[in-house]
Design an enzyme around this catalytic site. Structure first.
Site, mmCIF file in Angstrom:
data_model
loop_
_atom_site.group_PDB
_atom_site.id
_atom_site.type_symbol
_atom_site.label_atom_id
_atom_site.label_comp_id
_atom_site.label_asym_id
_atom_site.label_seq_id
_atom_site.Cartn_x
_atom_site.Cartn_y
_atom_site.Cartn_z
ATOM 1 N N HIS A 156 5.694 53.894 -28.376
ATOM 2 C CA HIS A 156 4.858 54.284 -27.236
ATOM 3 C C HIS A 156 5.650 54.155 -25.937
ATOM 4 C CE1 HIS A 156 2.085 53.154 -30.455
ATOM 5 N NE2 HIS A 156 1.267 54.051 -29.929
ATOM 6 N N ASP A 205 4.177 58.094 -28.325
ATOM 7 C CA ASP A 205 2.782 58.517 -28.150
ATOM 8 C C ASP A 205 2.181 57.949 -26.867
ATOM 9 O OD1 ASP A 205 3.218 59.527 -30.658
ATOM 10 O OD2 ASP A 205 1.526 58.499 -31.604
HETATM 11 ZN ZN LIG Z 1 -1.890 56.988 -29.608
#
Ligand SMILES: [Zn+2]
Length: 222
Positions: free
Chosen positions: A179, A35
């Site tokens: 991430h 993400d």
């Molecule tokens: Zn996020």
């Protein structure tokens, strides 16, 4: 003989670029998801996945796609799946309907402009969601993709701990949240992929994990 030779040549040729997606009803699949990108470290991560012959899913922030359209384009070009992660990384349930639609729609446009692909999946920032958010996502043609395990890599910021977290969360048909904007995650990914492959996992995109039965707009997965 001639026909066989031609056939063999054409098969060899077509099998070069084509990587047939795994059949997750027969083999052990796992979806790694990233993400908040595209970011400065995304190209390095893409190289790691390329080397390992593995696929991932990226949930992109619209604002960052506008800043790094080339990064978004590379993700798609390498055969990974992409999804919408809102324009400004907003916690959606605290916003009005029109604001939520705007967050999703502007990001759809940004991603389509950069990559030529219009996402069919979104992931709500912070996992903050409710029935209203899901209904609005349906209007935009988006399925909601959550996860089965989160590494909290942005908090850990430690390569060894991130690797340990991923290996602990790994399970058949799992979806792991990380991430690509966390440098330690990108740095330790070669070691993670090596270990997961050793354990027999096929690293696939979320649509591959859904075995062609999704993503369906307005449906929440995982
Ligand atoms: Zn996020």
């Amino acid at each position: 003989m001639v026909i066989h030779a031609l056939l063999a040549a054409s098969l060899a040729f077509t099998s070069l670029p084509a990587q047939t997606a795994a059949d997750c009803s027969r083999v052990k699949c796992l979806a790694l998801t990233f993400d908040d990108g595209p970011g400065a470290h995304t190209p390095a991560l893409l190289k790691t996945f390329q080397k390992a012959g593995a696929k991932a899913t990226f949930f992109l922030v619209g604002k960052r796609v506008e800043e790094r359209p080339g990064g978004a384009r590379q993700i798609v070009k390498r055969g990974h799946a992409i999804g919408n992660h809102t324009y400004s990384h907003a916690s959606l349930p605290s916003h009005l309907d029109d604001e939520i639609l705007e967050e999703l729609k502007v990001t759809q446009e940004a991603i389509e402009q950069a990559t030529g692909v219009r996402p069919t999946m979104f992931r709500p920032p912070y996992g903050h969601t409710d029935e209203r958010v899901l209904g609005l996502a349906d209007e935009v043609g988006l399925a909601e993709i959550l996860w089965t395990g989160t590494t909290l890599d942005w908090q850990l910021r430690d390569a060894k701990k991130i690797k340990a977290a991923v290996l602990k969360l790994a399970k058949r048909d799992g979806v792991i949240l990380m991430h690509d904007v966390v440098p330690q995650t990108v740095k330790v990914m070669p070691a993670i992929l090596k270990e997961l492959k050793k354990q027999g996992y096929h690293l696939v995109t979320v649509p591959t994990l859904l075995r062609g039965k999704g993503p369906v707009a307005g449906v929440s997965y995982f």
